[in-house]
Scaffold this active site. Sequence first.
Site, mmCIF file in Angstrom:
data_model
loop_
_atom_site.group_PDB
_atom_site.id
_atom_site.type_symbol
_atom_site.label_atom_id
_atom_site.label_comp_id
_atom_site.label_asym_id
_atom_site.label_seq_id
_atom_site.Cartn_x
_atom_site.Cartn_y
_atom_site.Cartn_z
ATOM 1 C CB SER A 151 -0.802 -0.329 1.327
ATOM 2 O OG SER A 151 -0.190 -0.039 2.449
ATOM 3 C CG ASP A 203 7.245 -3.608 -2.896
ATOM 4 O OD1 ASP A 203 7.293 -4.675 -3.465
ATOM 5 O OD2 ASP A 203 7.664 -3.311 -1.631
#
Length: 386
Positions: free
Chosen positions: A129, A173
């Site tokens: 996230s 990521d």
Amino acid sequence: MNDILIQNTTAFFEKSFGSAPQKVVLSPGRINIIGEHIDYNDGYVLPAAIDKVICFAFEKNNTKKSKIIAIDLNEEFEADLTEEIKLSDVVWTNYIRGVIKQLQDNGFSFEGFNCVFSSNIPVGSGLSSSAALECGMIYGIAKLFDLKIEKIDISLLGQKAEHWVGINCGIMDQFSSVHGLENKVIKLDCNTLDFEYHNADFKDYALVLFDSNVKHSLFTSEYNTRRIECEQGLAIIAANFAEVKSFRDCTEEQLLSIQDKINPTVFKRVHYVVKEINRVIKACEALDNGNIELLGQLLFETHYGLSQEYEVSCAELDMLVDTAKSDNAIIGSRLMGGGFGGCTINLIKKGHENEVKSKFSNLYLDTFGIELKFYDVKISNGTILL
């Protein structure tokens, strides 16, 4: 699911600022099929963006200050763009402060803006996230102020923002959050940033994440320790084999031949890395050939390495994977993400998902007294402007 998130985010924006947003951006979380802890070891990883996202709504406000509201936290903060950006005690704001700082430090000029954001990415589950937050903010600011920033540079700026916050992450990521494509996995060379897409057709199997609902505090300190251990191991390998410039150049045979020269703990770490880089290559071949059963076996092998050699697992994750091994409906399972908690990624025979969830939920609750959560995920597009 994302339609509701978009509606709620834009409605909240209009209520907060009295106008419709000028730009709406979706930035996804990611899974990593295989190649864990390899991005910072110059290897190959196999991530993909997923259909769990952060939704951002933006507008210019014609001032030198930016107001950002985190809907899910019911918190907000203001950044004065004329003042030096500094770290705050309010941790979530630092990721956005880091983005603003990186854009400013790299010569991008922009004015104040209003932004609200909301997410359906489960926080703390290893779905990145933070990368979605960084990359979505950069992408949104770029679109709002017509800044010319290439996808790769959005990824790198997001990574630098996270480094500024204090997490010494690799590039995977942010790269996968920006570059994801629907039904494609990305084989990413974390050394050169060269990448290629492979079809992500899992055929008769569904991807389901089991969220252990635990996050042990070891993660940050142990993560940095693993990086140091791998650097030490690589230095010894390179001193013995001049042709080895990175772990990808090293064979398992070479490593085994100098095992007595390496600290036993460091050896375990680098043995995992060398084998995992090879597993990523095999996983690409398995996907290309439609051999999902082989892919599943590789996932089990990776978990063993993460648990026994890299030592970033925990009792909860080991129990989930050990149980998966004995379940005929599951052909592959491993911990996903940094470790010490978070999710396992599982390949489950379609049609058996509900019975598997029920079985694991009851067993996990009985064993640990913790509720197990489940996320059905589909491979989706990277950061986009709606």
